[in-house]
Design a protein around this motif. Structure first.
Motif, PDB file in Angstrom:
ATOM      1  N   ALA A 180      66.603   8.558  11.726  1.00 49.83           N
ATOM      2  CA  ALA A 180      67.643   8.779  12.733  1.00 49.83           C
ATOM      3  C   ALA A 180      68.981   9.137  12.089  1.00 49.83           C
ATOM      4  O   ALA A 180      69.729   9.952  12.623  1.00 49.83           O
ATOM      5  CB  ALA A 180      67.790   7.529  13.604  1.00 49.83           C
ATOM      6  N   ALA A 219      61.535  13.106  18.333  1.00 51.30           N
ATOM      7  CA  ALA A 219      62.682  12.235  18.110  1.00 51.30           C
ATOM      8  C   ALA A 219      62.412  11.298  16.949  1.00 51.30           C
ATOM      9  O   ALA A 219      61.278  10.860  16.737  1.00 51.30           O
ATOM     10  CB  ALA A 219      62.983  11.422  19.367  1.00 51.30           C
ATOM     11  N   TYR A 223      64.005   6.289  18.737  1.00 49.95           N
ATOM     12  CA  TYR A 223      64.138   7.006  20.001  1.00 49.95           C
ATOM     13  C   TYR A 223      62.818   7.599  20.489  1.00 49.95           C
ATOM     14  O   TYR A 223      62.680   7.907  21.674  1.00 49.95           O
ATOM     15  CB  TYR A 223      65.183   8.115  19.847  1.00 49.95           C
ATOM     16  CG  TYR A 223      66.525   7.583  19.406  1.00 49.95           C
ATOM     17  CD1 TYR A 223      67.356   6.927  20.311  1.00 49.95           C
ATOM     18  CD2 TYR A 223      66.946   7.709  18.082  1.00 49.95           C
ATOM     19  CE1 TYR A 223      68.584   6.417  19.903  1.00 49.95           C
ATOM     20  CE2 TYR A 223      68.171   7.206  17.668  1.00 49.95           C
ATOM     21  CZ  TYR A 223      68.980   6.563  18.576  1.00 49.95           C
ATOM     22  OH  TYR A 223      70.184   6.046  18.173  1.00 49.95           O
ATOM     23  N   ASN A 224      61.853   7.735  19.589  1.00 52.30           N
ATOM     24  CA  ASN A 224      60.576   8.341  19.981  1.00 52.30           C
ATOM     25  C   ASN A 224      59.780   7.460  20.937  1.00 52.30           C
ATOM     26  O   ASN A 224      58.987   7.972  21.745  1.00 52.30           O
ATOM     27  CB  ASN A 224      59.738   8.667  18.752  1.00 52.30           C
ATOM     28  CG  ASN A 224      59.350   7.418  17.974  1.00 52.30           C
ATOM     29  OD1 ASN A 224      60.233   6.667  17.536  1.00 52.30           O
ATOM     30  ND2 ASN A 224      58.064   7.190  17.783  1.00 52.30           N
ATOM     31  N   MET A 226      61.374   4.629  22.605  1.00 51.46           N
ATOM     32  CA  MET A 226      62.367   3.723  23.189  1.00 51.46           C
ATOM     33  C   MET A 226      62.058   3.415  24.649  1.00 51.46           C
ATOM     34  O   MET A 226      62.360   2.328  25.157  1.00 51.46           O
ATOM     35  CB  MET A 226      63.758   4.344  23.057  1.00 51.46           C
ATOM     36  CG  MET A 226      64.892   3.541  23.675  1.00 51.46           C
ATOM     37  SD  MET A 226      66.514   4.212  23.243  1.00 51.46           S
ATOM     38  CE  MET A 226      66.677   3.674  21.541  1.00 51.46           C
ATOM     39  N   TYR A 227      61.429   4.379  25.348  1.00 49.97           N
ATOM     40  CA  TYR A 227      61.156   4.216  26.773  1.00 49.97           C
ATOM     41  C   TYR A 227      59.656   4.233  27.030  1.00 49.97           C
ATOM     42  O   TYR A 227      58.921   5.040  26.459  1.00 49.97           O
ATOM     43  CB  TYR A 227      61.855   5.318  27.570  1.00 49.97           C
ATOM     44  CG  TYR A 227      63.357   5.240  27.444  1.00 49.97           C
ATOM     45  CD1 TYR A 227      64.089   4.305  28.173  1.00 49.97           C
ATOM     46  CD2 TYR A 227      64.044   6.076  26.557  1.00 49.97           C
ATOM     47  CE1 TYR A 227      65.461   4.207  28.037  1.00 49.97           C
ATOM     48  CE2 TYR A 227      65.413   5.983  26.416  1.00 49.97           C
ATOM     49  CZ  TYR A 227      66.119   5.048  27.157  1.00 49.97           C
ATOM     50  OH  TYR A 227      67.491   4.943  27.021  1.00 49.97           O
ATOM     51  N   GLY A 286      64.757   9.510  25.365  1.00 52.14           N
ATOM     52  CA  GLY A 286      65.150   8.992  24.064  1.00 52.14           C
ATOM     53  C   GLY A 286      66.158   9.890  23.364  1.00 52.14           C
ATOM     54  O   GLY A 286      67.120   9.411  22.747  1.00 52.14           O
ATOM     55  N   LEU A 287      65.962  11.201  23.459  1.00 55.93           N
ATOM     56  CA  LEU A 287      66.893  12.135  22.844  1.00 55.93           C
ATOM     57  C   LEU A 287      68.259  12.076  23.519  1.00 55.93           C
ATOM     58  O   LEU A 287      69.297  12.237  22.857  1.00 55.93           O
ATOM     59  CB  LEU A 287      66.328  13.555  22.915  1.00 55.93           C
ATOM     60  CG  LEU A 287      65.131  13.830  21.988  1.00 55.93           C
ATOM     61  CD1 LEU A 287      64.469  15.156  22.347  1.00 55.93           C
ATOM     62  CD2 LEU A 287      65.564  13.826  20.526  1.00 55.93           C
ATOM     63  N   THR A 289      69.579   9.358  24.845  1.00 57.91           N
ATOM     64  CA  THR A 289      70.215   8.139  24.337  1.00 57.91           C
ATOM     65  C   THR A 289      70.739   8.345  22.927  1.00 57.91           C
ATOM     66  O   THR A 289      71.808   7.823  22.567  1.00 57.91           O
ATOM     67  CB  THR A 289      69.221   6.966  24.379  1.00 57.91           C
ATOM     68  OG1 THR A 289      68.869   6.704  25.738  1.00 57.91           O
ATOM     69  CG2 THR A 289      69.812   5.707  23.771  1.00 57.91           C
ATOM     70  N   GLU A 290      70.013   9.121  22.116  1.00 56.31           N
ATOM     71  CA  GLU A 290      70.510   9.419  20.771  1.00 56.31           C
ATOM     72  C   GLU A 290      71.814  10.200  20.835  1.00 56.31           C
ATOM     73  O   GLU A 290      72.773   9.899  20.109  1.00 56.31           O
ATOM     74  CB  GLU A 290      69.469  10.204  19.976  1.00 56.31           C
ATOM     75  CG  GLU A 290      69.930  10.452  18.537  1.00 56.31           C
ATOM     76  CD  GLU A 290      69.045  11.403  17.773  1.00 56.31           C
ATOM     77  OE1 GLU A 290      69.143  11.424  16.527  1.00 56.31           O
ATOM     78  OE2 GLU A 290      68.273  12.155  18.398  1.00 56.31           O
TER      79      GLU A 290
END
Length: 513
Positions: A180, A219, A223-224, A226-227, A286-287, A289-290
């Motif tokens: 990241a 991601a 983040y890959n 995260m959800y 996720g992207l 959020t990044e």
């Protein structure tokens, strides 16, 4: 000299509005954007006036509708003498710094045929000083960074392949090969933060453009995953894609143009199952959020260096993303999700409006006039957009628009597109226009194709009601409104000049009654 006037203009790529405020936003962790919204004004009905990336940024930065600047596709040149935010900010003494990209195809009349500027549709727009090159299909500084950090990849495209942590065959939501801290989003932010400290003593203008959450949807950890795909909403769509296609001949080619598999690298046979659809939607979240994390780093920098109260902050996106809605992906369509984008503006000294929401319809072409107005620079007559400063103050001009207008050209001069093949159209009639009111959306085509009409008080985008008898009066009214809109917004670059015995006289377009 008065107090400093800095401008930070942040543009994300392919970020749909309802992921920032709307039904999907409650499922996405966005602490920094939400904190900014609480200290800014949010525009809930903000739409891109054209898709895809190159045309949308041409309109965003020139303040012109696509029908006027005519850079209608990725790779279509923008006239070299078109006024844009960079050329006009220079007139106010700013050096327009670009961190990222503008996706501008250069005018071949202004360059030698061997000039590298004519070898890419991703050149930077005239007037900008490219501080960090971060172009989607190039990104040489980021690639060099990855090499210096010891990452091993055969080709640039392989950077976007997910990598299995266990050495097994990769899954679509396995992490990227880079950590990241080395992602494209992190790298661009790092370069911005490393560049800006010395500019504190002067007024500055920075255009910071993030590629994400634009596909390929890969991601870095965390983040890959995260959800949880099972915990996020399913797309808005009819059960059978064939029912979507039946709404209009345009949609068969639209669904074929961009498939679910086209959002990832290395999975050409990926099918549009619910599981795969939800996994890609989770990656997209996720992207986002990044990106939010790194926008937060930029805001923190402004606060820590004492520049937050001197800086106009604008955060938006070039266009949206279908994300599986209507069984569609990408932005090559007519639906709201492909054009509806977030717009957040924090204006120094406007604390009384902090946290306010504007519901009047606004367009991407309004942003450049707003920035120019704020720094005190005249808005050229070529610009179709209008300053949002009155709306930021809570004032709605009496003649403010009641609708938004967008365009999309689905031709390709070098090889006919799937639309041209399916619809029998050519380069001159492969285009459409979209007019959106609060209740209705009208889509008209340059070709001899039936219109599309959506009633958002009824079934919305699920049903095209253009042929239903009870809607003919609305269809006629909106068609005339679209015609008048195009007539009133024909190119005004020179039309308000008068050549007289005393020399040229100019009437300012935006001061006219």
């Amino acid at each position: 000299m008065g107090s400093p006037q800095n401008v930070l203009f942040i543009v994300t790529d392919q970020l749909r509005a309802d992921c920032v405020f709307g039904d999907l936003a409650q499922h996405i962790d966005l602490p920094n954007l939400r904190a900014l919204m609480a200290d800014a004004v949010t525009f809930q009905r903000h739409y891109s006036v054209v898709n895809p990336c190159g045309p949308s940024r041409a309109s965003l930065l020139t303040g012109q509708y696509s029908m006027n600047h005519r850079s209608v596709r990725n790779g279509t040149p923008l006239r070299h003498d078109t006024a844009n935010i960079a050329t006009e900010m220079r007139k106010s003494g700013y050096t327009p710094m670009l961190f990222g990209y503008t996706d501008t195809s250069q005018d071949p009349r202004a360059f030698h045929e061997n000039d590298p500027a004519l070898r890419t549709y991703e050149h930077h727009m005239n007037g900008f000083q490219e501080v960090v090159e971060m172009r989607f299909e190039m990104s040489y500084p980021w690639r060099s960074h990855l090499i210096e950090q010891g990452y091993d990849f055969d080709s640039y495209s392989s950077v976007y392949h997910p990598v299995s942590p266990t050495g097994d065959a990769p899954k679509i939501n396995d992490p990227a090969l880079y950590r990241a801290k080395d992602s494209d989003t992190a790298f661009l932010t790092d370069r911005f933060l490393a560049t800006m400290p010395s500019y504190k003593a002067t007024d500055w203008f920075a255009h910071l453009t993030y590629i994400r959450p634009h596909p390929p949807l890969v991601a870095p950890a965390p983040y890959n995953n995260m959800y949880d795909p099972a915990q996020i909403p399913m797309p808005t769509r009819l059960d059978d894609p064939a029912d979507e296609v039946a709404n209009h001949p345009f949609f068969g080619a639209a669904l074929a143009n961009k498939t679910l598999a086209g959002n990832v690298v290395g999975f050409p046979d990926l099918t549009a199952t619910d599981e795969n659809t939800q996994t890609l939607r989770a990656l997209y979240f996720g992207l986002i959020t990044e990106v939010d994390l790194h926008i937060g780093r930029v805001i923190d920098f402004l606060k820590k260096t004492g520049q937050y109260e001197d800086t106009l902050i604008v955060v938006t996106a070039d266009h949206g993303e279908m994300l599986g809605d209507r069984h569609s992906w990408g932005k090559f369509t007519v639906h709201d999700a492909a054009y509806h984008t977030p717009l957040i503006i924090r204006q120094p000294g406007n604390g009384v409006r902090a946290g306010s929401v504007v519901t009047e319809p606004v367009e991407t072409i309004d942003i450049t006039p707003t920035i120019l107005d704020w720094v005190g620079q005249d808005i050229p007559n070529s610009m179709d957009g209008r300053s949002l400063l009155p709306l930021l103050q809570g004032e709605v001009p009496q003649d403010w628009r009641t609708y938004t207008f967008s365009e999309f050209d689905f031709s390709e001069p070098e090889a006919p597109t799937v639309w041209e093949q399916a619809l029998g159209t050519g380069p001159s009639d492969s285009s459409l226009s979209v007019l959106r009111e609060a209740r209705f959306t009208l889509v008209e085509f340059a070709a001899d194709l039936p219109p599309i009409l959506y009633d958002h008080d009824a079934a919305g985008e699920a049903v095209n009601v253009a042929s239903q008898p009870e809607y003919q009066a609305d269809l006629n009214r909106l068609t005339r409104l679209m015609l008048r809109h195009r007539m009133k917004n024909m190119d005004h670059t020179l039309s308000l000049y008068s050549i007289t015995n005393e020399g040229p006289r100019l009437k300012q377009r935006h001061e006219m009654p």
